[in-house]
Design a protein around this motif. Structure first.
Motif, PDB file in Angstrom:
ATOM      1  N   GLY A  19     -20.765  46.342  -9.140  1.00  7.41           N
ATOM      2  CA  GLY A  19     -21.083  45.457  -8.026  1.00  7.41           C
ATOM      3  C   GLY A  19     -19.838  44.881  -7.390  1.00  7.41           C
ATOM      4  N   ASP A  20     -19.962  43.650  -6.898  1.00  7.90           N
ATOM      5  CA  ASP A  20     -18.883  42.995  -6.157  1.00  7.90           C
ATOM      6  C   ASP A  20     -18.125  42.017  -7.052  1.00  7.90           C
ATOM      7  OD1 ASP A  20     -20.608  40.764  -6.339  1.00  7.90           O
ATOM      8  OD2 ASP A  20     -21.508  41.191  -4.400  1.00  7.90           O
ATOM      9  N   SER A  21     -17.564  40.969  -6.463  1.00  8.72           N
ATOM     10  CA  SER A  21     -16.750  40.019  -7.230  1.00  8.72           C
ATOM     11  C   SER A  21     -17.543  39.280  -8.293  1.00  8.72           C
ATOM     12  CB  SER A  21     -16.094  39.004  -6.286  1.00  8.72           C
ATOM     13  OG  SER A  21     -17.084  38.287  -5.560  1.00  8.72           O
ATOM     14  N   MET A  22     -18.847  39.147  -8.107  1.00 10.78           N
ATOM     15  CA  MET A  22     -19.652  38.463  -9.114  1.00 10.78           C
ATOM     16  C   MET A  22     -19.631  39.232 -10.434  1.00 10.78           C
ATOM     17  SD  MET A  22     -20.563  35.895  -7.304  1.00 10.78           S
ATOM     18  CE  MET A  22     -21.866  35.057  -8.187  1.00 10.78           C
ATOM     19  N   ILE A  23     -19.548  40.550 -10.343  1.00  6.98           N
ATOM     20  CA  ILE A  23     -19.388  41.391 -11.531  1.00  6.98           C
ATOM     21  C   ILE A  23     -17.931  41.404 -11.972  1.00  6.98           C
ATOM     22  CG2 ILE A  23     -19.385  43.796 -12.323  1.00  6.98           C
ATOM     23  CD1 ILE A  23     -22.164  42.669 -12.316  1.00  6.98           C
ATOM     24  N   GLN A  24     -17.017  41.591 -11.029  1.00  4.24           N
ATOM     25  CA  GLN A  24     -15.592  41.715 -11.349  1.00  4.24           C
ATOM     26  C   GLN A  24     -15.068  40.497 -12.101  1.00  4.24           C
ATOM     27  OE1 GLN A  24     -12.806  41.525  -8.001  1.00  4.24           O
ATOM     28  NE2 GLN A  24     -11.634  43.210  -8.894  1.00  4.24           N
ATOM     29  N   LEU A  25     -15.385  39.296 -11.609  1.00  6.60           N
ATOM     30  CA  LEU A  25     -14.836  38.077 -12.190  1.00  6.60           C
ATOM     31  C   LEU A  25     -15.410  37.782 -13.571  1.00  6.60           C
ATOM     32  CD1 LEU A  25     -14.764  35.764  -9.035  1.00  6.60           C
ATOM     33  CD2 LEU A  25     -12.842  36.941 -10.117  1.00  6.60           C
ATOM     34  N   MET A  26     -16.575  38.334 -13.861  1.00  5.90           N
ATOM     35  CA  MET A  26     -17.217  38.081 -15.151  1.00  5.90           C
ATOM     36  C   MET A  26     -16.298  38.426 -16.324  1.00  5.90           C
ATOM     37  SD  MET A  26     -20.820  39.728 -16.478  1.00  5.90           S
ATOM     38  CE  MET A  26     -21.620  39.378 -14.923  1.00  5.90           C
ATOM     39  N   GLN A  27     -15.517  39.498 -16.177  1.00  2.00           N
ATOM     40  CA  GLN A  27     -14.688  39.948 -17.298  1.00  2.00           C
ATOM     41  C   GLN A  27     -13.470  39.062 -17.539  1.00  2.00           C
ATOM     42  OE1 GLN A  27     -13.076  43.890 -16.454  1.00  2.00           O
ATOM     43  NE2 GLN A  27     -13.071  43.396 -14.278  1.00  2.00           N
ATOM     44  N   HIS A  28     -13.231  38.088 -16.667  1.00  2.00           N
ATOM     45  CA  HIS A  28     -12.100  37.175 -16.850  1.00  2.00           C
ATOM     46  C   HIS A  28     -12.497  35.901 -17.598  1.00  2.00           C
ATOM     47  CE1 HIS A  28      -9.604  39.736 -14.398  1.00  2.00           C
ATOM     48  NE2 HIS A  28     -10.492  39.705 -13.433  1.00  2.00           N
ATOM     49  N   TYR A  29     -13.756  35.822 -17.992  1.00  2.00           N
ATOM     50  CA  TYR A  29     -14.234  34.655 -18.726  1.00  2.00           C
ATOM     51  C   TYR A  29     -14.598  35.051 -20.156  1.00  2.00           C
ATOM     52  CZ  TYR A  29     -14.515  32.132 -14.282  1.00  2.00           C
ATOM     53  OH  TYR A  29     -14.213  31.530 -13.090  1.00  2.00           O
ATOM     54  N   ASP A  30     -14.601  34.069 -21.042  1.00  2.00           N
ATOM     55  CA  ASP A  30     -14.908  34.328 -22.451  1.00  2.00           C
ATOM     56  C   ASP A  30     -16.271  34.961 -22.638  1.00  2.00           C
ATOM     57  OD1 ASP A  30     -12.487  33.337 -23.269  1.00  2.00           O
ATOM     58  OD2 ASP A  30     -13.246  31.334 -23.759  1.00  2.00           O
ATOM     59  N   VAL A  31     -17.205  34.690 -21.713  1.00  2.00           N
ATOM     60  CA  VAL A  31     -18.554  35.210 -21.864  1.00  2.00           C
ATOM     61  C   VAL A  31     -18.562  36.737 -21.874  1.00  2.00           C
ATOM     62  CG1 VAL A  31     -19.095  35.241 -19.382  1.00  2.00           C
ATOM     63  CG2 VAL A  31     -20.924  34.902 -21.063  1.00  2.00           C
ATOM     64  N   TRP A  32     -17.618  37.344 -21.169  1.00  2.00           N
ATOM     65  CA  TRP A  32     -17.556  38.809 -21.187  1.00  2.00           C
ATOM     66  C   TRP A  32     -17.137  39.308 -22.575  1.00  2.00           C
ATOM     67  CZ3 TRP A  32     -19.190  42.801 -18.380  1.00  2.00           C
ATOM     68  CH2 TRP A  32     -18.671  44.066 -18.688  1.00  2.00           C
ATOM     69  N   ARG A  33     -16.081  38.705 -23.101  1.00  2.00           N
ATOM     70  CA  ARG A  33     -15.559  39.120 -24.403  1.00  2.00           C
ATOM     71  C   ARG A  33     -16.555  38.828 -25.522  1.00  2.00           C
ATOM     72  NH1 ARG A  33     -13.132  36.052 -28.007  1.00  2.00           N
ATOM     73  NH2 ARG A  33     -12.781  34.390 -26.486  1.00  2.00           N
ATOM     74  N   GLU A  34     -17.247  37.703 -25.420  1.00  2.00           N
ATOM     75  CA  GLU A  34     -18.123  37.275 -26.507  1.00  2.00           C
ATOM     76  C   GLU A  34     -19.526  37.879 -26.439  1.00  2.00           C
ATOM     77  OE1 GLU A  34     -18.171  33.053 -26.195  1.00  2.00           O
ATOM     78  OE2 GLU A  34     -16.024  32.830 -26.572  1.00  2.00           O
ATOM     79  N   VAL A  35     -20.036  38.073 -25.227  1.00  2.00           N
ATOM     80  CA  VAL A  35     -21.442  38.443 -25.064  1.00  2.00           C
ATOM     81  C   VAL A  35     -21.624  39.894 -24.615  1.00  2.00           C
ATOM     82  CG1 VAL A  35     -23.606  37.911 -23.858  1.00  2.00           C
ATOM     83  CG2 VAL A  35     -22.069  36.052 -24.553  1.00  2.00           C
ATOM     84  N   PHE A  36     -20.882  40.299 -23.583  1.00  2.00           N
ATOM     85  CA  PHE A  36     -21.176  41.587 -22.961  1.00  2.00           C
ATOM     86  C   PHE A  36     -20.312  42.745 -23.462  1.00  2.00           C
ATOM     87  CE2 PHE A  36     -22.582  38.458 -19.695  1.00  2.00           C
ATOM     88  CZ  PHE A  36     -23.936  38.712 -19.826  1.00  2.00           C
ATOM     89  N   SER A  37     -19.044  42.500 -23.699  1.00  2.00           N
ATOM     90  CA  SER A  37     -18.181  43.578 -24.194  1.00  2.00           C
ATOM     91  C   SER A  37     -18.682  44.177 -25.510  1.00  2.00           C
ATOM     92  CB  SER A  37     -16.747  43.071 -24.349  1.00  2.00           C
ATOM     93  OG  SER A  37     -15.880  44.108 -24.739  1.00  2.00           O
ATOM     94  N   PRO A  38     -19.198  43.358 -26.443  1.00  2.00           N
ATOM     95  CA  PRO A  38     -19.716  43.937 -27.689  1.00  2.00           C
ATOM     96  C   PRO A  38     -20.897  44.892 -27.496  1.00  2.00           C
ATOM     97  CG  PRO A  38     -19.291  41.590 -27.970  1.00  2.00           C
ATOM     98  CD  PRO A  38     -19.163  41.873 -26.516  1.00  2.00           C
TER      99      PRO A  38
END
Length: 229
Positions: free
Chosen positions: A46-65
């Protein structure tokens, strides 16, 4: 509404290199390369709403796994995402779920056109990935107080709520109500510029989204029994 090429928001096109640094195409090329090296279970696009997600802890803790890839590019419209998917960003990967979040940058299109563009992307995803579920995130309200763009985004979500079930594999997750106070305002605590989410804003949407993704990714009873043998 069929989301066909008569709809200007459903006509695939790359971003013109107006600034002269070709950054957009470089990001696309990187994503195509990632498709050759990764085996994601979840693809975020998607757009920046998707892009910026990976710069927050929530990406590392919730989605990356969840074995997730992030193919977000700031400023993208439905036309841009459709072009990217048609030009290599689905090659060699077979995600079980695709999370699509785009449309708020389609300023010059009507709500029906924007929804048609999103539907066209979802149709492409279902044809290229017939075993995948498509989770379309609804457009969030924007602006500190009620305004015409908020109304348009809400109308886009209404169209999607009606159209997406026809695809079978696609569903809408609309979290708009989580971000608006009872007086109609949005606070900077969740949207620092009244469009993009803060860390707290991403936390707000992460729980319902991750719950849905985990439900989709959960093994079938047959698979559980087989793995226990």
């Amino acid at each position: 509404m069929s989301g066909d090429d008569m709809n200007p928001a459903a006509v695939a096109q790359p971003v013109k290199d107006l600034q002269g640094d070709d950054r957009w195409m470089s990001q696309h090329t990187r994503f195509v390369q990632e498709c050759k090296d990764a085996e994601p279970d979840v693809l975020f696009i998607g757009d920046s709403m998707i892009q910026l997600m990976q710069h927050y802890d929530v990406w590392r803790e919730v989605f990356s796994p969840l074995h997730a890839l992030n193919f977000g590019i700031g400023g993208d419209t439905t036309c841009n995402v459709l072009w990217r998917l048609q030009n290599g960003e689905l090659q060699n990967i077979r995600p079980k779920v695709v999370v699509l979040w785009v449309g708020t940058n389609n300023h010059h299109h009507t709500a029906e056109e924007v929804a048609g563009g999103i539907l066209s992307i979802a149709q492409l995803l279902t044809s290229r990935l017939p075993k995948a579920k498509i989770v379309v995130l609804g457009l969030l309200p924007r602006g500190e107080r009620p305004n015409p763009l908020r109304q348009k985004n809400a109308a886009v979500n209404d169209f999607l709520r009606s159209w997406l079930p026809r695809l079978g594999q696609a569903l809408l997750l609309d979290l708009s109500a989580e971000f608006v106070h009872s007086d109609g305002t949005i606070g900077p605590q969740v949207m620092f510029d009244f469009l993009h989410l803060t860390a707290a804003g991403y936390r707000t949407m992460a729980k319902p989204l991750s719950d849905l993704l985990l439900h989709i990714l959960e093994e079938t009873p047959e698979e559980k029994r087989a793995s226990a043998v």
